[in-house]
Write a protein that holds these residues in place. Structure first.
Motif, PDB file in Angstrom:
ATOM      1  N   ASP A   1       0.825  -1.125  -0.120  1.00 11.62           N
ATOM      2  CA  ASP A   1       0.004   0.146  -0.010  1.00 11.62           C
ATOM      3  C   ASP A   1       0.986   1.291   0.118  1.00 11.62           C
ATOM      4  N   VAL A   2       0.619   2.171  -0.891  1.00 13.98           N
ATOM      5  CA  VAL A   2       1.560   3.288  -0.950  1.00 13.98           C
ATOM      6  C   VAL A   2       0.829   4.670  -0.695  1.00 13.98           C
ATOM      7  N   ASN A   3       1.288   5.253   0.277  1.00 12.67           N
ATOM      8  CA  ASN A   3       0.711   6.491   0.860  1.00 12.67           C
ATOM      9  C   ASN A   3       0.948   7.534  -0.205  1.00 12.67           C
ATOM     10  N   GLU A   4      -0.240   7.916  -0.375  1.00 19.36           N
ATOM     11  CA  GLU A   4      -0.252   9.083  -1.809  1.00 19.36           C
ATOM     12  C   GLU A   4       0.582  10.243  -1.539  1.00 19.36           C
ATOM     13  N   ILE A   5       0.458  10.652  -0.132  1.00 19.04           N
ATOM     14  CA  ILE A   5       1.221  11.824   0.340  1.00 19.04           C
ATOM     15  C   ILE A   5       2.611  11.627   0.323  1.00 19.04           C
ATOM     16  N   THR A   6       3.185  10.722   1.452  1.00 18.66           N
ATOM     17  CA  THR A   6       4.147  10.530   1.684  1.00 18.66           C
ATOM     18  C   THR A   6       5.255   9.546   0.721  1.00 18.66           C
ATOM     19  N   LYS A   7       4.561   8.892   0.062  1.00 16.84           N
ATOM     20  CA  LYS A   7       4.708   7.837  -0.838  1.00 16.84           C
ATOM     21  C   LYS A   7       5.700   6.606  -0.116  1.00 16.84           C
ATOM     22  N   GLU A   8       5.219   6.436   0.974  1.00 15.24           N
ATOM     23  CA  GLU A   8       5.648   5.526   1.819  1.00 15.24           C
ATOM     24  C   GLU A   8       4.970   4.298   1.703  1.00 15.24           C
ATOM     25  N   VAL A   9       5.957   3.062   1.276  1.00 12.55           N
ATOM     26  CA  VAL A   9       5.367   1.895   0.816  1.00 12.55           C
ATOM     27  C   VAL A   9       5.304   1.029   1.968  1.00 12.55           C
ATOM     28  N   ILE A  10       4.124   0.469   2.430  1.00 15.47           N
ATOM     29  CA  ILE A  10       3.806  -0.173   3.554  1.00 15.47           C
ATOM     30  C   ILE A  10       3.125  -1.746   3.121  1.00 15.47           C
ATOM     31  N   ARG A  11       3.610  -2.690   3.730  1.00 13.19           N
ATOM     32  CA  ARG A  11       3.214  -4.235   3.167  1.00 13.19           C
ATOM     33  C   ARG A  11       1.805  -4.196   3.759  1.00 13.19           C
ATOM     34  N   ALA A  12       1.029  -4.805   2.867  1.00 10.69           N
ATOM     35  CA  ALA A  12      -0.506  -4.767   3.152  1.00 10.69           C
ATOM     36  C   ALA A  12      -1.060  -5.810   2.097  1.00 10.69           C
ATOM     37  N   ALA A  13      -1.809  -6.772   2.375  1.00 10.34           N
ATOM     38  CA  ALA A  13      -2.765  -7.308   1.499  1.00 10.34           C
ATOM     39  C   ALA A  13      -3.672  -6.629   0.647  1.00 10.34           C
ATOM     40  N   PRO A  14      -3.705  -6.681  -0.700  1.00  7.60           N
ATOM     41  CA  PRO A  14      -4.849  -6.082  -1.411  1.00  7.60           C
ATOM     42  C   PRO A  14      -6.120  -6.152  -0.708  1.00  7.60           C
ATOM     43  N   LYS A  15      -6.937  -4.772  -0.532  1.00  6.88           N
ATOM     44  CA  LYS A  15      -8.066  -4.567   0.331  1.00  6.88           C
ATOM     45  C   LYS A  15      -8.986  -5.579  -0.115  1.00  6.88           C
ATOM     46  N   ASP A  16      -9.204  -5.823  -1.217  1.00  6.49           N
ATOM     47  CA  ASP A  16     -10.376  -6.789  -1.581  1.00  6.49           C
ATOM     48  C   ASP A  16     -10.036  -8.240  -1.191  1.00  6.49           C
ATOM     49  N   LEU A  17      -9.001  -8.685  -1.138  1.00  6.00           N
ATOM     50  CA  LEU A  17      -8.558  -9.916  -0.849  1.00  6.00           C
ATOM     51  C   LEU A  17      -8.646 -10.143   0.598  1.00  6.00           C
ATOM     52  N   ASP A  18      -8.630  -8.954   1.602  1.00  2.00           N
ATOM     53  CA  ASP A  18      -8.735  -9.067   2.906  1.00  2.00           C
ATOM     54  C   ASP A  18     -10.167  -8.837   3.359  1.00  2.00           C
ATOM     55  N   THR A  19     -11.200  -7.979   2.620  1.00  2.00           N
ATOM     56  CA  THR A  19     -12.276  -7.780   3.226  1.00  2.00           C
ATOM     57  C   THR A  19     -13.543  -8.170   2.487  1.00  2.00           C
ATOM     58  N   LEU A  20     -13.431  -8.671   0.979  1.00  2.00           N
ATOM     59  CA  LEU A  20     -14.409  -8.832   0.164  1.00  2.00           C
ATOM     60  C   LEU A  20     -15.172 -10.430   0.377  1.00  2.00           C
ATOM     61  N   PRO A  21     -16.374 -10.424   0.662  1.00  2.00           N
ATOM     62  CA  PRO A  21     -16.856 -11.799   0.475  1.00  2.00           C
ATOM     63  C   PRO A  21     -17.367 -12.277  -0.995  1.00  2.00           C
ATOM     64  N   PHE A  22     -17.649 -13.414  -1.109  1.00  2.00           N
ATOM     65  CA  PHE A  22     -17.920 -14.058  -2.378  1.00  2.00           C
ATOM     66  C   PHE A  22     -19.366 -14.201  -2.416  1.00  2.00           C
ATOM     67  N   ASN A  23     -20.058 -14.044  -3.642  1.00  2.00           N
ATOM     68  CA  ASN A  23     -21.417 -14.512  -3.795  1.00  2.00           C
ATOM     69  C   ASN A  23     -21.446 -16.035  -4.258  1.00  2.00           C
ATOM     70  N   ILE A  24     -22.643 -16.719  -3.912  1.00  2.00           N
ATOM     71  CA  ILE A  24     -22.684 -18.259  -4.239  1.00  2.00           C
ATOM     72  C   ILE A  24     -23.576 -18.138  -5.431  1.00  2.00           C
ATOM     73  N   PHE A  25     -22.882 -18.864  -6.515  1.00  2.00           N
ATOM     74  CA  PHE A  25     -23.656 -18.959  -7.985  1.00  2.00           C
ATOM     75  C   PHE A  25     -24.504 -20.146  -7.873  1.00  2.00           C
ATOM     76  N   GLU A  26     -23.774 -21.195  -7.543  1.00  2.00           N
ATOM     77  CA  GLU A  26     -24.311 -22.679  -7.692  1.00  2.00           C
ATOM     78  C   GLU A  26     -23.985 -23.359  -6.547  1.00  2.00           C
ATOM     79  N   LYS A  27     -24.801 -24.243  -6.213  1.00  2.00           N
ATOM     80  CA  LYS A  27     -24.441 -25.199  -5.014  1.00  2.00           C
ATOM     81  C   LYS A  27     -25.390 -26.658  -5.189  1.00  2.00           C
ATOM     82  N   SER A  28     -24.543 -27.713  -5.035  1.00  2.00           N
ATOM     83  CA  SER A  28     -25.326 -29.042  -4.890  1.00  2.00           C
ATOM     84  C   SER A  28     -24.688 -29.575  -3.648  1.00  2.00           C
ATOM     85  N   GLU A  29     -25.142 -31.219  -3.481  1.00  2.00           N
ATOM     86  CA  GLU A  29     -24.419 -31.426  -2.292  1.00  2.00           C
ATOM     87  C   GLU A  29     -22.975 -31.629  -2.389  1.00  2.00           C
ATOM     88  N   SER A  30     -22.323 -31.931  -3.300  1.00  2.00           N
ATOM     89  CA  SER A  30     -20.710 -32.102  -3.286  1.00  2.00           C
ATOM     90  C   SER A  30     -20.130 -31.353  -4.003  1.00  2.00           C
TER      91      SER A  30
END
Length: 396
Positions: A116-145
């Motif tokens: 993650d890059v701070n737009e003002i200071t340009k400091e680079v911080i290690r962080a997971a992509p926001k969507d990879l850390d917070t975004l749930p998935f939708n269920i499209f299809e489901k069967s028993e297995s």
């Protein structure tokens, strides 16, 4: 054997973000893990007789655990319960672990997406992509297995390029016939087994074509497993085998060995380390053996022999000369770690310069076999070409 070694102590502190320390503990029953998760999410349980897996839409189609013996059977897979207990799991989805989950690579180098890059200071911080850390998935299809889930996601790399992707992920329990066909083995009633496939498709739904110059992302599948003192990972190799990539910390012949085109690696969660194999030495299967648990694990994955894989070695100068297979071993190094305990079986898709509308698919299958050493040995010889006596005695 030539070992490439990269050691950056500070890197380990930030690379393994949010994995809270837990002491070694007794194996949970599958039903216990299921009841624990029901306190926080609505788990999807896929069933095929006694064979079951726990999948979560809240955690992006992650397989948390599986079992070959129903609710009372042992749970295969490790996940970080502390993050749930401390109410941090849904803000740190990428760090929860689980028997099979999706990430994006690379997580190091000039095309790093775990920043993650701070737009003002340009400091680079290690962080997971926001969507990879917070975004749930939708269920499209489901069967028993089987279940299919997905979502659109946004990923940005260190160069500032924005990836807009549509992710579709299908988890399916594999039948006995599937297992026999896929691994070219025969099973009998003396072996308990469970196997599942995780197939992930990524479509470029942005407005720009991807190019190597802008930095390409790959699909990265990771499976956290519970270790034992004598767990040994087994990677059959091809070609002139004189190279393994070793990350973080130095290792010696007590922890890694290549003999007769097979790599043996100690996966005991007692020493922080990671290894990898490049495409020129890769075959589409590897795994591990835990004699204390009478457990043989096999991973089979999609691999066509392509050579472009993202490079996750820190400060690398060849961003598309990376590994296909990686194994991470948890543990301690000085005052760092442990973070589990767990070890991790990982595979990556190739790096593809997808045009708008084009897609890439990666398949990662996990097989667990539990039984007598004699029965497991038949499977090991058939799949890995290695006798379990050799596996047990490969490393001190």
């Amino acid at each position: 054997m030539r070992i490439e070694f990269f050691s950056v102590k500070l890197l380990i502190l930030v690379l393994l973000m949010n994995f809270n320390c837990q002491k070694h503990q007794e194996r949970n029953a599958f039903g216990e893990d299921l009841q624990f998760l029901k306190q926080y999410i609505t788990p999807i349980v896929l069933k095929q007789g006694q064979q079951q897996v726990i999948v979560s839409s809240e955690f992006q189609g992650r397989v948390f655990a599986s079992t070959s013996k129903g609710l009372v059977g042992p749970s295969y897979g490790w996940f970080n319960k502390d993050l749930f207990i401390n109410d941090n799991a849904l803000q740190n989805i990428s760090s929860v672990g689980g028997a099979s989950r999706i990430w994006f690579g690379p997580d190091q180098g000039e095309n790093n997406v775990f920043v993650d890059v701070n737009e003002i200071t340009k400091e680079v911080i290690r962080a997971a992509p926001k969507d990879l850390d917070t975004l749930p998935f939708n269920i499209f299809e489901k069967s028993e297995s089987a279940v299919t889930l997905g979502s659109k996601m946004h990923i940005k790399n260190l160069k500032g390029f924005d990836f807009y992707v549509d992710i579709k992920r299908s988890i399916e329990l594999l039948s006995e016939a599937d297992i026999a066909s896929n691994l070219n083995i025969s099973l009998n009633s003396a072996v308990d087994f469970v196997a599942f496939s995780a197939e992930t498709q990524m479509i470029n739904v942005g407005n720009e074509n991807w190019t190597k110059a802008k930095g390409i992302i790959s699909l990265w599948e990771l499976g956290c497993m519970e270790p034992t003192p004598n767990t040994t990972a087994v990677i059959p190799l091809k070609g002139e085998v004189n190279q393994a990539t070793v990350y973080f910390t130095s290792i010696d012949s007590t922890r890694i060995k290549i003999e007769n085109n097979t790599l043996f690696y100690k996966a005991d969660a007692e020493y922080l380390n990671k290894i990898g194999t490049p495409p020129e030495n890769t075959l589409p299967y590897f795994g591990s053996y835990s004699p204390e648990l009478n457990l043989l694990t096999v991973v089979r994955f999609s691999f066509t022999g392509e050579q472009d894989y993202v490079n996750a070695v820190p400060d690398n100068t060849a961003p598309y000369k990376g590994d296909v297979i990686n194994i991470f071993n948890d543990g301690t190094w000085g005052d760092i770690g442990p973070f589990g305990p767990f070890y991790e079986l990982e595979t990556s898709s190739p790096a593809k310069a997808l045009k708008v509308g084009e897609s890439l698919t990666h398949v990662h299958e996990t097989y667990h076999f539990e039984g007598s050493k004699a029965e497991l040995n038949k499977i090991s010889v058939a799949v890995f070409g290695v006798n379990l006596d050799v596996v047990e005695n490969a490393l001190p």
